[in-house]
Design a protein around this motif. Structure first.
Motif, PDB file in Angstrom:
ATOM      1  N   GLY A  23     -18.929  47.207  23.621  1.00  0.00           N
ATOM      2  CA  GLY A  23     -18.549  48.522  23.124  1.00  0.00           C
ATOM      3  C   GLY A  23     -19.467  49.139  22.096  1.00  0.00           C
ATOM      4  O   GLY A  23     -19.037  49.961  21.284  1.00  0.00           O
ATOM      5  N   GLY A  25     -22.398  50.846  22.833  1.00  0.00           N
ATOM      6  CA  GLY A  25     -23.143  52.013  23.312  1.00  0.00           C
ATOM      7  C   GLY A  25     -24.234  51.693  24.331  1.00  0.00           C
ATOM      8  O   GLY A  25     -25.096  52.539  24.616  1.00  0.00           O
ATOM      9  N   LYS A  26     -24.190  50.495  24.928  1.00  0.00           N
ATOM     10  CA  LYS A  26     -25.224  50.126  25.914  1.00  0.00           C
ATOM     11  C   LYS A  26     -25.212  51.085  27.110  1.00  0.00           C
ATOM     12  O   LYS A  26     -26.243  51.669  27.475  1.00  0.00           O
ATOM     13  N   THR A  27     -24.045  51.207  27.728  1.00  0.00           N
ATOM     14  CA  THR A  27     -23.958  52.010  28.947  1.00  0.00           C
ATOM     15  C   THR A  27     -24.220  53.491  28.637  1.00  0.00           C
ATOM     16  O   THR A  27     -24.947  54.179  29.372  1.00  0.00           O
ATOM     17  N   ASP A  50     -23.639  45.096  35.117  1.00  0.00           N
ATOM     18  CA  ASP A  50     -22.412  44.714  34.432  1.00  0.00           C
ATOM     19  C   ASP A  50     -21.252  44.746  35.433  1.00  0.00           C
ATOM     20  O   ASP A  50     -21.018  45.783  36.064  1.00  0.00           O
ATOM     21  N   HIS A  54     -19.489  50.071  34.633  1.00  0.00           N
ATOM     22  CA  HIS A  54     -19.274  51.303  33.870  1.00  0.00           C
ATOM     23  C   HIS A  54     -20.380  52.331  34.097  1.00  0.00           C
ATOM     24  O   HIS A  54     -20.115  53.530  34.116  1.00  0.00           O
ATOM     25  N   MET A 195     -23.128  55.778  17.739  1.00  0.00           N
ATOM     26  CA  MET A 195     -21.900  56.151  17.011  1.00  0.00           C
ATOM     27  C   MET A 195     -22.168  56.216  15.511  1.00  0.00           C
ATOM     28  O   MET A 195     -21.395  55.710  14.687  1.00  0.00           O
ATOM     29  N   VAL A 234     -27.982  58.051  17.131  1.00  0.00           N
ATOM     30  CA  VAL A 234     -27.093  58.884  17.958  1.00  0.00           C
ATOM     31  C   VAL A 234     -25.762  59.029  17.222  1.00  0.00           C
ATOM     32  O   VAL A 234     -25.060  58.035  16.990  1.00  0.00           O
ATOM     33  N   ARG A 235     -25.456  60.252  16.844  1.00  0.00           N
ATOM     34  CA  ARG A 235     -24.231  60.496  16.071  1.00  0.00           C
ATOM     35  C   ARG A 235     -22.975  60.224  16.907  1.00  0.00           C
ATOM     36  O   ARG A 235     -23.006  60.354  18.131  1.00  0.00           O
ATOM     37  N   ARG A 236     -21.905  59.856  16.220  1.00  0.00           N
ATOM     38  CA  ARG A 236     -20.613  59.765  16.901  1.00  0.00           C
ATOM     39  C   ARG A 236     -20.250  61.169  17.378  1.00  0.00           C
ATOM     40  O   ARG A 236     -20.264  62.114  16.599  1.00  0.00           O
ATOM     41  N   ALA A 241     -18.004  60.400  24.669  1.00  0.00           N
ATOM     42  CA  ALA A 241     -16.906  59.547  25.141  1.00  0.00           C
ATOM     43  C   ALA A 241     -16.128  60.212  26.280  1.00  0.00           C
ATOM     44  O   ALA A 241     -15.533  59.524  27.106  1.00  0.00           O
TER      45      ALA A 241
HETATM   46  N1  LIG Z   1     -22.260  58.273  20.115  1.00  0.00           N
HETATM   47  C1  LIG Z   1     -21.012  58.103  20.578  1.00  0.00           C
HETATM   48  N2  LIG Z   1     -19.990  58.867  20.103  1.00  0.00           N
HETATM   49  C2  LIG Z   1     -18.721  58.700  20.554  1.00  0.00           C
HETATM   50  N3  LIG Z   1     -18.365  57.789  21.459  1.00  0.00           N
HETATM   51  C3  LIG Z   1     -19.335  56.984  21.973  1.00  0.00           C
HETATM   52  C4  LIG Z   1     -20.692  57.108  21.563  1.00  0.00           C
HETATM   53  N4  LIG Z   1     -21.416  56.174  22.232  1.00  0.00           N
HETATM   54  C5  LIG Z   1     -20.546  55.517  23.015  1.00  0.00           C
HETATM   55  N5  LIG Z   1     -19.291  56.006  22.870  1.00  0.00           N
HETATM   56  C6  LIG Z   1     -18.062  55.521  23.512  1.00  0.00           C
HETATM   57  O1  LIG Z   1     -17.813  54.222  23.010  1.00  0.00           O
HETATM   58  C7  LIG Z   1     -17.307  53.383  24.041  1.00  0.00           C
HETATM   59  C8  LIG Z   1     -18.252  52.185  24.227  1.00  0.00           C
HETATM   60  O2  LIG Z   1     -19.503  52.686  24.673  1.00  0.00           O
HETATM   61  P1  LIG Z   1     -20.291  51.993  25.867  1.00  0.00           P
HETATM   62  O3  LIG Z   1     -19.380  51.821  27.040  1.00  0.00           O
HETATM   63  O4  LIG Z   1     -21.535  52.737  26.071  1.00  0.00           O
HETATM   64  O5  LIG Z   1     -20.557  50.590  25.196  1.00  0.00           O
HETATM   65  P2  LIG Z   1     -21.102  49.267  25.904  1.00  0.00           P
HETATM   66  O6  LIG Z   1     -21.879  48.544  24.873  1.00  0.00           O
HETATM   67  O7  LIG Z   1     -21.761  49.588  27.175  1.00  0.00           O
HETATM   68  O8  LIG Z   1     -19.735  48.512  26.202  1.00  0.00           O
HETATM   69  P3  LIG Z   1     -19.582  47.147  27.058  1.00  0.00           P
HETATM   70  O9  LIG Z   1     -20.077  46.061  26.172  1.00  0.00           O
HETATM   71  O10 LIG Z   1     -18.121  47.053  27.349  1.00  0.00           O
HETATM   72  O11 LIG Z   1     -20.418  47.294  28.290  1.00  0.00           O
HETATM   73  C9  LIG Z   1     -17.209  54.255  25.288  1.00  0.00           C
HETATM   74  O12 LIG Z   1     -15.891  54.760  25.361  1.00  0.00           O
HETATM   75  C10 LIG Z   1     -18.193  55.379  25.014  1.00  0.00           C
HETATM   76  O13 LIG Z   1     -17.843  56.568  25.694  1.00  0.00           O
END
Ligand SMILES: Nc1ncnc2c1ncn2[C@@H]1O[C@H](COP(=O)(O)OP(=O)(O)OP(=O)(O)O)[C@@H](O)[C@H]1O
Ligand SMILES: [Mg+2]
Length: 314
Positions: A23, A25-27, A50, A54, A195, A234-236, A241
């Motif tokens: 969670g 922000g990778k994807t 993955d 996603h 975020m 990258v700002r939240r 999302a």
């Molecule tokens: N800059 C941002 N601002 C707001 N929400 C964000 C931002 N970046 C990511 N998110 C949200 O945070 C959540 C986690 O992001 P993401 O799926 O990209 O993480 P991940 O590292 O790929 O997760 P995982 O480990 O489960 O694969 C998602 O709901 C995504 O939409």
């Protein structure tokens, strides 16, 4: 394929988007940085590695019942990349995933070269792109090892939290091990702060710690000596999302929101630095039988909050 490329003599940059923490922000980064580069005319391929699939969902890709995915590419020797490649947008191709990918690690357990299957299938194919991003699962298992054996670089998305620094130390240690075993050319080249909450002191302190750590590593023989914390963070932004639920990139969904602007600026920076790159580095491979080696001492002295030292119990 339309668009201006980085130049015929530019090597493809194959980037594993990796953090074992979930969670972070990778994807979101793989999709939107990839889409921003494609909008800038670069040829981009995204690989969903993955089992949560996603990235595939984020781009609204629906695999038909008789369609192929990265699972088939890994498991079926007869499956070729052209069988599973999907054109998602102009200049943006995707090798999608489905949940069946979760079974791949067990099914490949006895395969003698299981860590390099993706590399064998894709090494020649990736040359037709400027950027390839592999979206890794939040773990350091066999799928991630396949990503790391294919990639030349690792980008680490993370949130600027204190505990995240420890995770980064662990990740760097893992890359060092992988470099010694499956991919001697692998480097960690970027941290992407996701975020980001610019108003918090903690976020500023964590970024300053990361900057200091990577600056101290510049003169050391470590795989993160060329790593930097990418700007801007990258700002939240809630639009980032929301976009996946519509199967859209941020540029389809809200092209002028803060999140789109941040990923666009990151892409501009990557394009600019890629134009400065020399010719493709020679890729060195180790024999398939080489086993992971011992943990290596780390020369760079990290600030106290980031440790790449092995855990005492290991
Ligand atoms: N800059 C941002 N601002 C707001 N929400 C964000 C931002 N970046 C990511 N998110 C949200 O945070 C959540 C986690 O992001 P993401 O799926 O990209 O993480 P991940 O590292 O790929 O997760 P995982 O480990 O489960 O694969 C998602 O709901 C995504 O939409
Ligand atoms: Mg993800």
């Amino acid at each position: 394929m339309a668009g201006t490329t980085c130049g015929a003599d530019r090597p493809v940059r194959t980037i594993a988007v990796l953090n074992q923490k979930g969670g972070v922000g990778k994807t979101t980064t793989a999709v939107n940085l990839g889409a921003a580069l494609a909008e800038a005319g670069r040829r981009v391929c995204l690989i969903d590695l993955d089992p949560q699939a996603h990235l595939t969902l984020h781009l609204g890709i629906d695999i038909s019942p008789d369609g192929h995915s990265v699972y088939d590419l890994l498991i079926d020797p007869a499956c070729e990349v052209t069988h599973c490649l999907v054109r998602a947008r102009e200049s943006l191709d995707v090798i999608p995933a489905e949940v069946d990918l979760a079974g791949a690690e067990a099914e490949l357990a006895d395969h003698p070269d299981r860590q390099r299957l993706l590399r064998h299938k894709l090494a020649a194919f990736t040359d037709s792109y400027d950027f390839v991003f592999v979206d890794c699962p939040p773990s350091l298992g066999l799928l991630t090892l396949n990503a790391l054996s294919l990639a030349g670089e690792v980008f680490v998305p993370m949130q600027a939290h204190f505990l995240a620094l420890q995770g980064v130390g662990k990740l760097l240690q893992t890359v060092q091990l992988v470099r010694r075993s499956v991919n001697p050319a692998l480097q960690v080249t970027a941290i992407v702060v996701c975020m980001h909450e610019a108003q918090t002191t903690l976020a500023r302190e964590v970024i300053a710690d990361l900057d200091a750590f990577f600056d101290a590593a510049r003169s050391q023989e470590v795989p993160w000596r060329n790593c930097r914390v990418l700007r801007p963070p990258v700002r939240r932004n809630v639009k980032l999302a929301e976009a996946p639920s519509f199967g859209k990139t941020i540029f389809d969904y809200a092209p002028w929101c803060a999140g789109a602007n941040d990923y666009r600026k990151l892409a501009e920076r990557l394009v600019a630095e890629t134009q400065q790159l020399p010719a493709a580095p020679e890729i060195v491979t180790l024999p398939a039988s080489t086993a992971p080696q011992e943990r290596v001492p780390v020369a760079a002295e990290p600030p106290p909050r980031i440790s790449t030292a092995p855990d005492p119990v290991q």
